[in-house]
Design an enzyme around this catalytic site. Structure first.
Site, PDB file in Angstrom:
ATOM      1  N   ASN A  23      -9.806   5.381   1.799  1.00 15.36           N
ATOM      2  CA  ASN A  23      -8.823   5.100   0.755  1.00 15.36           C
ATOM      3  C   ASN A  23      -8.900   6.196  -0.304  1.00 15.36           C
ATOM      4  O   ASN A  23      -9.760   7.072  -0.261  1.00 15.36           O
ATOM      5  CB  ASN A  23      -9.101   3.736   0.105  1.00 15.36           C
ATOM      6  CG  ASN A  23      -8.213   2.635   0.639  1.00 15.36           C
ATOM      7  OD1 ASN A  23      -7.005   2.828   0.800  1.00 15.36           O
ATOM      8  ND2 ASN A  23      -8.780   1.480   0.922  1.00 15.36           N
ATOM      9  N   GLU A  77       0.839  -1.206   0.000  1.00 16.97           N
ATOM     10  CA  GLU A  77       0.000   0.000   0.000  1.00 16.97           C
ATOM     11  C   GLU A  77       0.872   1.254   0.000  1.00 16.97           C
ATOM     12  O   GLU A  77       2.093   1.179   0.108  1.00 16.97           O
ATOM     13  CB  GLU A  77      -0.913   0.023   1.230  1.00 16.97           C
ATOM     14  CG  GLU A  77      -2.251  -0.690   1.054  1.00 16.97           C
ATOM     15  CD  GLU A  77      -3.227   0.075   0.174  1.00 16.97           C
ATOM     16  OE1 GLU A  77      -2.844   1.128  -0.395  1.00 16.97           O
ATOM     17  OE2 GLU A  77      -4.380  -0.378   0.043  1.00 16.97           O
ATOM     18  N   ASP A 101      -9.609   1.426  -4.222  1.00 19.93           N
ATOM     19  CA  ASP A 101      -8.599   1.418  -3.161  1.00 19.93           C
ATOM     20  C   ASP A 101      -7.741   2.671  -3.296  1.00 19.93           C
ATOM     21  O   ASP A 101      -8.256   3.759  -3.445  1.00 19.93           O
ATOM     22  CB  ASP A 101      -7.791   0.118  -3.240  1.00 19.93           C
ATOM     23  CG  ASP A 101      -7.152  -0.281  -1.918  1.00 19.93           C
ATOM     24  OD1 ASP A 101      -6.447   0.551  -1.322  1.00 19.93           O
ATOM     25  OD2 ASP A 101      -7.348  -1.424  -1.482  1.00 19.93           O
TER      26      ASP A 101
END
Length: 302
Positions: free
Chosen positions: A156, A25, A206
């Site tokens: 997100n 991430e 995301d």
């Protein structure tokens, strides 16, 4: 551009690093050091990847780091499970900062980015996922912070348009990418609207980044792709990957025309992992001629 035209603009990303991250991430390009930083959240590692050599170094962490931004004075501002912290350098020391009052047993920081005024916006995820218990906070350069935007389940896709007049926020679990008007002077968002919504079977929005024209590149978890979306919500192109769980992306390189993409192995069965051996890898895609490049990520001003 129509959906059919976007379908014709399909591109393929390729593997850059077989990282096998549990949940890669918050990938960011450091234009000063010519390095890429990214995190494996449950793996409790901050990674430093050198595109010139292919070398990837991992710094172990005592707790989950959900997000970070580079800081003007060096090092990083970080959103950890326990709250805000400053990391003086890769491999260095953390200093805890004053933090929002949330229960780290049920929530943690998940996604964040600085606006062009140097404020660090970071949102939490509500791990029980039974209500909108995640909050987006704004940390100013003087250390003051406060809750912003609307509650979500998982925060997100925080991005800011190059002109500073709009921002996005994805509520991953609810399958929607929100857009807001943004006042760069005051740091206040308003006028929430759905930029793009998703059917459950098509994946979940995301992490994201923007290009110099304000187009949003959003990673689609459980969707095997990154979508390029116009500032008005039009689907412009698809960047496809050979694995399902796509998590975040960033522009890198001196010309900001190379997109690096993180992925995940989380919640995949042994059979699914066998079918997708490069899940958790770092992928790369080169923009076509004529497409707008990315932007340099703003740094935390504090």
């Amino acid at each position: 551009m129509t959906q059919a035209t976007a379908q014709s603009r399909r591109h393929q990303a390729t593997l850059a690093l077989d990282a096998r991250a549990t949940l890669g991430e918050c990938i960011r390009w450091d234009e000063r050091q010519k390095l890429i930083y990214w995190v494996d959240i449950p793996g409790r590692q901050l990674h430093r990847y050198d595109p010139a050599t292919g070398r990837d170094d991992a710094m172990p962490l005592a707790q989950e780091m959900g997000c970070f931004a580079l800081a003007e004075r060096g090092g990083f501002i970080c959103g950890m499970r326990s709250g805000y912290a400053r990391l003086d350098r890769f491999g260095g020391e953390f200093t805890s900062l004053a933090s929002p009052d949330y229960d780290p047993a049920r929530a943690r920081f998940n996604d964040g980015r600085c606006d062009s005024a140097g404020r660090f916006w970071a949102g939490t995820m509500w791990e029980p996922r039974d209500r909108a218990g995640g909050i987006v906070y704004r940390l100013d350069a003087d250390g003051r912070f406060g809750a912003q935007c609307n509650p979500v389940i998982i925060a997100n896709g925080i991005t800011f348009a190059p002109d500073g007049r709009s921002m996005t926020l994805a509520d991953t679990t609810n399958h929607v990418l929100w857009a807001f008007d943004y006042d760069l002077v005051t740091g206040i968002s308003s006028s929430r609207r759905a930029l793009r919504s998703y059917e459950p079977a098509s994946g979940r929005p995301d992490g994201a980044c923007v290009d110099a024209e304000g187009n949003v590149y959003v990673a689609i978890m459980a969707g095997g792709r990154v979508e390029k979306i116009s500032p008005t919500g039009e689907l412009l192109a698809l960047i496809e990957l050979p694995i399902p769980n796509i998590t975040c992306c960033t522009f890198a390189g001196d010309d900001l025309r190379t997109l690096y993409i993180t992925t995940a192995r989380t919640r995949m069965t042994d059979a699914e992992l066998a079918a997708h051996p490069y899940a958790g890898g770092l992928f790369v895609w080169r923009l076509p001629d004529g497409d707008a490049p990315g932007i340099i990520e703003p740094r935390y001003a504090g």
